[in-house]
Scaffold this active site. Structure first.
Site, PDB file in Angstrom:
ATOM      1  N   ASP A 134     -41.965 -42.513   7.771  1.00 25.19           N
ATOM      2  CA  ASP A 134     -42.383 -43.874   7.433  1.00 25.19           C
ATOM      3  C   ASP A 134     -42.466 -44.696   8.712  1.00 25.19           C
ATOM      4  O   ASP A 134     -41.814 -44.405   9.712  1.00 25.19           O
ATOM      5  CB  ASP A 134     -41.444 -44.519   6.417  1.00 25.19           C
ATOM      6  N   CYS A 140     -34.038 -50.058   9.296  1.00 26.63           N
ATOM      7  CA  CYS A 140     -33.828 -48.901   8.426  1.00 26.63           C
ATOM      8  C   CYS A 140     -34.065 -47.595   9.175  1.00 26.63           C
ATOM      9  O   CYS A 140     -34.113 -46.532   8.575  1.00 26.63           O
ATOM     10  CB  CYS A 140     -34.727 -48.976   7.199  1.00 26.63           C
ATOM     11  N   HIS A 167     -36.791 -46.549  10.928  1.00 24.81           N
ATOM     12  CA  HIS A 167     -38.111 -45.941  10.945  1.00 24.81           C
ATOM     13  C   HIS A 167     -38.619 -45.728  12.372  1.00 24.81           C
ATOM     14  O   HIS A 167     -39.496 -44.883  12.587  1.00 24.81           O
ATOM     15  CB  HIS A 167     -39.102 -46.787  10.145  1.00 24.81           C
ATOM     16  N   GLU A 227     -40.995 -49.610   2.729  1.00 24.00           N
ATOM     17  CA  GLU A 227     -40.088 -50.671   2.298  1.00 24.00           C
ATOM     18  C   GLU A 227     -40.723 -51.584   1.259  1.00 24.00           C
ATOM     19  O   GLU A 227     -40.075 -52.465   0.722  1.00 24.00           O
ATOM     20  CB  GLU A 227     -39.628 -51.500   3.499  1.00 24.00           C
TER      21      GLU A 227
END
Length: 379
Positions: free
Chosen positions: A76, A101, A103, A135
């Site tokens: 992602d 997160c 990525h 997300e």
């Protein structure tokens, strides 16, 4: 163990991670990220590589020498609307945005593996999927259904996600259910505003919203089997305009997480029943929007067991089993159509996912790249 994977330099991909960390962008607006990735891909040699774009995402096909199958690897690429407080020397340059997160880690690992196979043609075909909007609002499902992806549809799909709570070099996964079904939740209430001194002439939506939140908390306790698992969380409430004005509008924003599709359907039904009760009790109107819905991440038993066996014997990582989690991930849509699995990568950060202070240990990048090179060569 392969000597070339062990000696493969991962230093460039730590620097790439830092570059990407500085330019986080929200779903389907990853224009700078896409441009950065494409610029790097254009620097790769090898006539066996083909690149296509889809919206702000990218698909990279690596032609195998004697292919019997195509293995897909998904990363992602989007960030989160979080103001960074990590203290890093390379913080986000986009105000109010952060790769909170991991990525940026995911992308640099994918580029590391891709670079290796651009220089060392694999036996089987590989498809690297740089997916936008994980997300929200959800990029996996429309990308999976796109002409670009279907033209190169792989036979297997794999992906990883960083795990701040695990030591660097630790890999964790399990067969079957790994991540939950998830749904966003937005509830708008509209009543009648008025002067704070005359509450009897108005319908107060702050009070109505408060009752709504309280009733939502009873759903899991009284409407979901104790042998099942579910979460209903309201993370944000807004309402009103001024301290002496009775609120005409209010908005609740939250999330639903369940380990079964049946529980998700039951919870949504109960929310809608409660909304009708609130409308009657407070003489107001309500609107419910479930936003992005992500299906569960369900790991293929055969492929996951094979990977676990491989990881246990890898010199690059330490394997440990894990429990299923209420985390949401739209990679589950790929696994609905294509057998595969997702696994956790330990990055040992004091602060967790979606935290403004997330600071993963960059040593994990090399661990993952070397593991994946060896694994994809072994397949």
């Amino acid at each position: 163990m392969t000597n070339d994977a062990l000696s493969y330099s991962v230093t460039p991909f730590v620097h790439i991670r830092r570059d990407l960390h500085e330019i986080p962008e929200i779903g389907f607006q990853e224009n700078k990220t896409q441009a950065y990735l494409l610029d790097y891909m254009n620097s790769l040699s090898g006539k066996h590589i083909e690149v296509k774009t889809w919206k702000t995402g990218i698909l990279v096909r690596v032609q195998g020498l004697e292919p019997k199958k195509t293995i897909g690897y998904r990363t992602d690429i989007d960030g989160l609307p979080v103001s960074e407080e990590s203290g890093l020397s390379f913080p986000s340059k986009h105000e109010g945005m952060m790769h909170a997160c991991g990525h940026d880690f995911h992308m640099s690992i994918a580029l590391g593996v891709l670079t290796y196979f651009s220089q060392n043609q694999p036996q089987d075909n590989l498809l690297f999927v740089f997916q936008p909007a994980e997300e929200g609002p959800g990029g996996a499902k429309p990308m999976l259904e796109s002409e670009e992806f279907l033209a190169w549809k792989p036979d297997q799909m794999i992906a990883l996600h960083i795990a701040p709570e695990l030591p660097v070099g630790t890999i964790a996964t399990k067969t079957g259910l790994l991540f939950a079904n998830t749904s966003e939740l937005f509830i708008d209430l509209k009543g009648k505003g008025g002067h704070a001194a005359y509450p009897h002439q108005a319908n107060d939506m702050v009070v109505a919203a408060s009752h709504f939140v309280t009733q939502l908390q009873a759903i899991v306790a009284r409407n979901v089997s104790p042998l099942d698992s579910a979460v209903v969380t309201i993370g944000k409430i807004t309402g009103g305009t001024k301290q002496n004005i009775i609120a005409e509008n209010a908005r609740l924003e939250g999330t639903i997480r369940t380990l079964s599709i049946e529980a998700m359907e039951r919870i949504k039904s109960r929310i809608e029943n409660i909304a009708r009760g609130i409308e009657e009790s407070f003489e107001c109107n309500t609107w419910i929007d479930y936003g992005a819905n992500y299906c569960q991440v369900y790991n293929s038993e055969e492929l996951t067991e094979s990977f676990i066996h491989f990881a246990k014997n890898s010199p690059h990582v330490t394997f440990q089993s894990c429990e299923k989690a209420m985390t949401g991930e739209d990679f589950g849509y790929f696994l609905e159509e294509i057998p595969g699995f997702m696994f956790w990568l330990g990055v040992e950060s004091e602060h967790g996912l979606h935290s403004s202070k997330l600071n993963p240990n960059e040593e994990a990048i090399g661990c993952a790249i070397r593991l994946l090179i060896d694994y994809l060569k072994s397949e």
